[in-house]
Design an enzyme around this catalytic site. Structure first.
Site, short mmCIF file in Angstrom:
data_model
loop_
_atom_site.label_atom_id
_atom_site.label_comp_id
_atom_site.label_asym_id
_atom_site.label_seq_id
_atom_site.Cartn_x
_atom_site.Cartn_y
_atom_site.Cartn_z
N ARG A 126 0.82 -1.21 0.00
CA ARG A 126 0.00 0.00 0.00
C ARG A 126 0.85 1.26 0.00
NH1 ARG A 126 -3.86 -1.54 -2.28
NH2 ARG A 126 -4.92 0.39 -1.70
N GLU A 159 2.55 -9.49 -9.21
CA GLU A 159 3.33 -10.07 -8.11
C GLU A 159 3.42 -11.59 -8.30
OE1 GLU A 159 1.74 -8.99 -4.31
OE2 GLU A 159 1.65 -6.86 -4.83
N SER A 178 -4.85 2.66 4.64
CA SER A 178 -5.24 1.98 3.41
C SER A 178 -5.32 0.48 3.63
CB SER A 178 -4.24 2.31 2.30
OG SER A 178 -4.57 1.62 1.11
N VAL A 207 -5.03 1.44 -9.91
CA VAL A 207 -4.05 1.79 -10.96
C VAL A 207 -4.66 1.75 -12.36
CG1 VAL A 207 -2.10 1.01 -9.58
CG2 VAL A 207 -3.18 -0.59 -11.16
N ASN A 220 -3.01 10.11 -9.78
CA ASN A 220 -3.80 11.16 -9.14
C ASN A 220 -3.40 11.30 -7.67
OD1 ASN A 220 -5.78 9.47 -7.35
ND2 ASN A 220 -5.79 8.46 -9.36
#
Length: 352
Positions: free
Chosen positions: A71, A92, A184, A282, A287
């Site tokens: 995160r 991953e 998060s 993503v 942003n």
């Protein structure tokens, strides 16, 4: 009777021959080439699938490893690099950090090392096996490219070891305000072994410890080998940070890295996992939406003890008493010695 049998046998042979000729002319589709086979074609001009990758992929191959605490922007970093025309990172692998953790366990146990040495399983043998395993996974799990990259966040807990078995590898350590990272993780229910998702205090304490392990190894590796990159600066000053990154990786500028979302799902572009927690985020352009989402969610007792709970905040330049800090004006990252000195001076009372 014998003539009849001979005629039947001859007829069968002619029929089989005609069938083979027909199938050959019609073009039978060959099985698709593996990613490993295609990488060897791209990089070696040949494709002997029985060859060892260690024979053709030397230790000094400049692999790229992206890591950091989950995160912290590791997925954003890898999809931006995936958009580069010379790089492939991919999803991953999950198995790489587990193997590295296992290898570290063998090294820490004196008794286990003695047993392995007695069996002829020396460090050299183990390192060669680990290197071969990592290469097979990194090469084989995605499309071929001139520069291969791996993104498994906690793999960088073994940064020192990886830099030893891949001495020309480059490491990108993603850093982020631990309060945002932990919020998060808790709000999106991202489970990490040993972390209590009901406790901000527990998660922040363990975040600080894990990040200290990776950051210290990054600093020890040196600025030519490991680049710490802050998530906040990446989303606030994207082109500036990416240009710095590509220079560090010795890659040419490619404007596609600024618009990774346009290459998602396209051939040679960005591949996303359906099960990774960051995928939905993503898919959007870079942003700043997530910078301060943590504000107002951390319990007041944890806020008041923040500097003691998570000392890595101050070491990384995040003000532990600001909610939130001014991310547009980051404080410098402190080395271990400088951080120790600043901590002592902060604890020393001023003369009245």
């Amino acid at each position: 009777m014998r003539n009849t049998r001979s005629s039947l046998l001859l007829g069968c042979m002619l029929l089989c021959s005609a069938s083979l000729i027909y199938l050959g002319m019609s073009g039978i589709d060959c099985p698709p080439k593996s990613h490993r086979y295609r990488w060897m074609e791209l990089n070696m001009g040949s494709a002997n699938q029985s060859s060892s990758l260690n024979e053709h992929f030397p230790e000094d191959t400049p692999l790229i490893f992206i890591g950091g605490f989950p995160r912290s922007g590791t997925t954003l970093m890898r999809v931006m690099l995936d958009a580069h025309n010379a790089v492939r990172c991919g999803e991953e692998t999950r198995v790489i950090p587990r193997l590295l953790a296992m290898r570290a366990t063998w090294s820490r146990s004196v008794k286990e090392r003695i047993r392995l040495d007695e069996a002829g399983v020396t460090d050299q043998v183990l390192d060669s096996a680990v290197r071969a395993f990592l290469l097979e996974v990194i090469v084989g799990h995605g499309e071929p490219a001139p520069r291969l990259c791996n993104k498994d966040p906690f793999a960088l807990k073994s940064l020192s070891y990886l830099s030893r078995i891949f001495p020309k590898a480059k490491f990108v350590l993603m850093l982020r305000d631990g309060r945002a990272t932990v919020h998060s993780m808790i709000s999106r229910k991202v489970t990490i072994s040993g972390f209590d998702l009901t406790s901000y205090r527990d998660c922040l304490t363990k975040w600080s410890s894990a990040v200290e392990t990776m950051f210290s190894q990054c600093q020890a590796a040196g600025e030519a080998t490991c680049l710490p990159l802050r998530y906040e600066q990446l989303v606030l000053h994207t082109e500036e940070e990416i240009r710095k990154l590509l220079h560090f990786l010795e890659l040419q500028w490619d404007p596609s890295v600024l618009h990774h979302e346009e290459l998602i799902g396209k051939a040679g572009g960005v591949s996303l996992s359906k099960v990774e927690r960051s995928t939905d985020q993503v898919m959007k352009p870079v942003n700043t939406d997530a910078l301060s989402k943590w504000v107002g969610h951390i319990p007041s007792d944890v806020i008041s003890d923040m500097a003691e709970i998570a000392p890595m905040l101050a070491r990384l330049g995040y003000d532990p008493h600001a909610n939130p800090p001014d991310y547009t004006r980051p404080a410098p990252v402190l080395s271990a010695s400088n951080y120790s000195q600043s901590s002592k001076s902060a604890d020393t009372p001023h003369p009245s």
